[in-house]
Design a protein around this motif. Structure first.
Motif, short mmCIF file in Angstrom:
data_model
loop_
_atom_site.label_atom_id
_atom_site.label_comp_id
_atom_site.label_asym_id
_atom_site.label_seq_id
_atom_site.Cartn_x
_atom_site.Cartn_y
_atom_site.Cartn_z
N GLY A 172 14.87 10.02 14.40
CA GLY A 172 15.12 10.24 12.99
C GLY A 172 15.79 9.04 12.34
N SER A 173 16.74 8.43 13.05
CA SER A 173 17.45 7.26 12.51
C SER A 173 16.58 6.01 12.52
N VAL A 174 15.51 6.01 13.29
CA VAL A 174 14.53 4.92 13.24
C VAL A 174 13.57 5.12 12.06
N LEU A 175 13.22 6.38 11.82
CA LEU A 175 12.24 6.68 10.77
C LEU A 175 12.77 6.45 9.36
N ILE A 176 14.06 6.64 9.14
CA ILE A 176 14.61 6.45 7.79
C ILE A 176 14.41 5.02 7.30
N PRO A 177 14.89 3.99 8.04
CA PRO A 177 14.61 2.61 7.59
C PRO A 177 13.14 2.25 7.65
N PHE A 178 12.38 2.86 8.58
CA PHE A 178 10.94 2.63 8.66
C PHE A 178 10.26 3.10 7.38
N SER A 179 10.65 4.27 6.88
CA SER A 179 10.07 4.79 5.65
C SER A 179 10.45 3.91 4.46
N ALA A 180 11.69 3.41 4.45
CA ALA A 180 12.12 2.52 3.37
C ALA A 180 11.34 1.21 3.40
N HIS A 181 11.03 0.75 4.61
CA HIS A 181 10.29 -0.50 4.78
C HIS A 181 8.85 -0.36 4.28
N LEU A 182 8.23 0.78 4.52
CA LEU A 182 6.82 0.96 4.18
C LEU A 182 6.59 1.45 2.75
N ALA A 183 7.60 2.06 2.14
CA ALA A 183 7.42 2.65 0.81
C ALA A 183 7.31 1.57 -0.26
N ARG A 184 6.60 1.89 -1.33
CA ARG A 184 6.59 1.00 -2.50
C ARG A 184 7.99 0.96 -3.09
N PRO A 185 8.41 -0.19 -3.61
CA PRO A 185 9.77 -0.30 -4.15
C PRO A 185 10.10 0.76 -5.20
N ARG A 186 9.15 1.09 -6.08
CA ARG A 186 9.43 2.05 -7.14
C ARG A 186 9.52 3.48 -6.62
N LYS A 222 0.83 -1.21 0.00
CA LYS A 222 0.00 0.00 0.00
C LYS A 222 0.85 1.25 0.00
N GLY A 223 2.05 1.18 0.49
CA GLY A 223 2.92 2.34 0.51
C GLY A 223 2.52 3.32 1.60
N LEU A 224 3.05 4.53 1.48
CA LEU A 224 2.80 5.59 2.45
C LEU A 224 1.97 6.70 1.82
N THR A 225 1.07 7.27 2.60
CA THR A 225 0.30 8.41 2.13
C THR A 225 1.17 9.68 2.21
N ARG A 226 0.73 10.74 1.55
CA ARG A 226 1.46 12.00 1.61
C ARG A 226 1.53 12.53 3.03
N PHE A 227 0.42 12.36 3.78
CA PHE A 227 0.41 12.83 5.16
C PHE A 227 1.44 12.08 6.00
N GLN A 228 1.55 10.77 5.81
CA GLN A 228 2.51 9.98 6.59
C GLN A 228 3.95 10.37 6.26
N VAL A 229 4.23 10.61 4.99
CA VAL A 229 5.57 11.06 4.61
C VAL A 229 5.85 12.43 5.21
N LEU A 230 4.84 13.32 5.18
CA LEU A 230 5.01 14.65 5.77
C LEU A 230 5.23 14.55 7.27
N PHE A 231 4.50 13.68 7.95
CA PHE A 231 4.66 13.52 9.39
C PHE A 231 6.05 13.01 9.72
N MET A 232 6.53 12.02 8.97
CA MET A 232 7.87 11.50 9.19
C MET A 232 8.93 12.59 8.98
N THR A 233 8.75 13.38 7.92
CA THR A 233 9.70 14.45 7.61
C THR A 233 9.72 15.50 8.71
#
Length: 408
Positions: A113-127, A3-14
């Motif tokens: 921040g160092s937890v969120l970087i691999p977390f975002s990579a884990h949740l994001a669509r590969p492309r 499913k990937g990440l929504t724009r809001f989730q990416v914004l929250f992580m950032t």
């Protein structure tokens, strides 16, 4: 995960990355005020930011790998709660030694921040992984740049305590919002904590790309740290004679490099991380070459700062993108290996930059930066050659097997 990440989730992580990263740097512009507040020398108060960053490095090494072992949202909440509480505690410190202890503790737990970087990579669509990681990483870059400005405003208008109350309050609010904003993530490691730490040693041993990325990242960030350590010496003297406020303007230029982070991620998604790493190292080398030729001219200095910051960030994001592709179940541990090496390089850069300045002033700094970037490129090219030889050997082996089958 598809499913990937929504724009809001990416914004929250950032946003979270920006705010928590700032916690590490709020004390730096306030050191003069803190020295007077606690009646200690400038040398003694300089221990405070050092302890904060030492704590952060140890937190990366011992806490971030837990992202592969426990549910990441829980790890985020615990780190935000602890770091936020210690930050507020700093605001109410009444002794120098308590200030030092709380600064170390805050840095140790300030690893969100160092937890969120691999977390975002884990949740994001590969492309979209490179784009997402680049966007979230831009929060870390912006946070490190904006913190100094915010701390100056807080310290001048509201007292030094207000900077840490703001930092702690922001972390506690983010802790409450995290379970509502982010999805859960099941852990991928089933062993003990000791096994988790030992496994990082095995990852370094078994994954040459991880070793290569860590060495390149460390060397490139070393040159970046050496540059910013000595730039103040250059701008304070002839022919510039700039004030601290004017010197701070050059730090603000780094925000442009932070804005380039998402674009780098997109480019890495399309062209591959190798192309962007090559671009990043060459850009950094070009910056030091320009600094050596036109470092005494304001225009040349500004262009070189932009080129240097862009090159360092391009190489950094691309290195992180490719290590996350190595093992999906070990992304937190791989990120720990890379970021810890990156941080060690930055720490060495401050020392090496000061030594180069004392030996040969600005020309020595520029030559040193160019040489170290050349070493990083050499490591990258050796890795590329090794991978090409391995691919050729696999193709030859496959071709031989097909030939044997055809003869039968």
């Amino acid at each position: 995960m598809e499913k990937g990440l929504t724009r809001f989730q990416v914004l929250f992580m950032t946003l979270t990355c920006a705010l928590v990263t700032g916690n590490l740097y709020y004390n730096q512009p306030l050191l003069g005020i803190l020295a007077r507040e606690f009646a200690v020398s400038e040398q003694a108060i300089s221990v405070v930011p050092a302890l904060t960053l030492i704590g952060y490095a140890l937190g990366i090494l011992f806490l971030v790998p837990l992202g592969d072992m426990i549910e990441r949202r829980k790890l985020l909440q615990v780190s935000l709660l602890a770091a936020g509480s210690f930050a507020i505690g700093i605001a109410f410190s009444r002794s120098y030694y308590l200030l030092c202890a709380l600064s170390f503790a805050m840095g140790f737990f300030n690893i969100s921040g160092s937890v969120l970087i691999p977390f975002s990579a884990h949740l994001a669509r590969p492309r979209e992984r490179g784009k997402v990681v680049g966007t979230v990483l831009s929060g870390i870059l912006l946070g490190s740049l904006m913190a100094r400005t915010l701390a100056g405003v807080f310290g001048e208008h509201f007292g030094w305590q207000s900077a840490f109350i703001f930092a702690g309050s922001a972390s506690l609010i983010l802790m409450l919002v995290t379970p509502l904003a982010l999805p859960s993530s099941e852990p991928s490691f089933n062993g003990t904590y000791k096994d988790l730490l030992v496994s990082m040693k095995n990852l370094v041993r078994d994954l040459p790309v991880a070793r290569e990325a860590a060495m390149i990242g460390s060397l490139v960030f070393l040159t970046f740290s050496a540059f910013w350590t000595t730039l103040t010496f250059l701008l304070e003297g002839e022919p510039f004679n700039y004030s601290p406020q004017t010197i701070g303007f050059f730090g603000a230029l780094g925000m442009i490099g932070a804005l380039a982070a998402p674009l780098t991620g997109r480019y890495a998604d399309k062209k591959g991380a190798a192309a962007t790493i090559r671009l990043g190292i060459y850009s950094t080398m070009g910056a030091f070459l320009l600094l050596g030729i036109a470092g005494s001219q304001v225009v040349g200095l500004i262009i070189a700062v932009l080129l240097l910051d862009m090159g360092v960030q391009v190489a950094h994001i691309s290195n992180q993108s490719r290590i996350f592709e190595l093992n999906a179940e070990a992304r937190s541990r791989l990120n720990t290996i890379y970021i810890f090496s990156y941080f060690v390089g930055g720490s060495l850069g401050s020392f090496i930059g000061s030594q180069l300045w004392s030996w040969g002033r600005w020309p020595a700094v520029c030559l040193g930066g160019l040489t170290i970037c050349g070493l990083a490129m050499l490591i990258f090219r050796r890795g590329e050659k090794r991978r090409q030889e391995a691919t050729a050997a696999q193709l030859a082996k496959a071709s031989g097997q097909l030939g044997q089958e055809a003869s039968l």
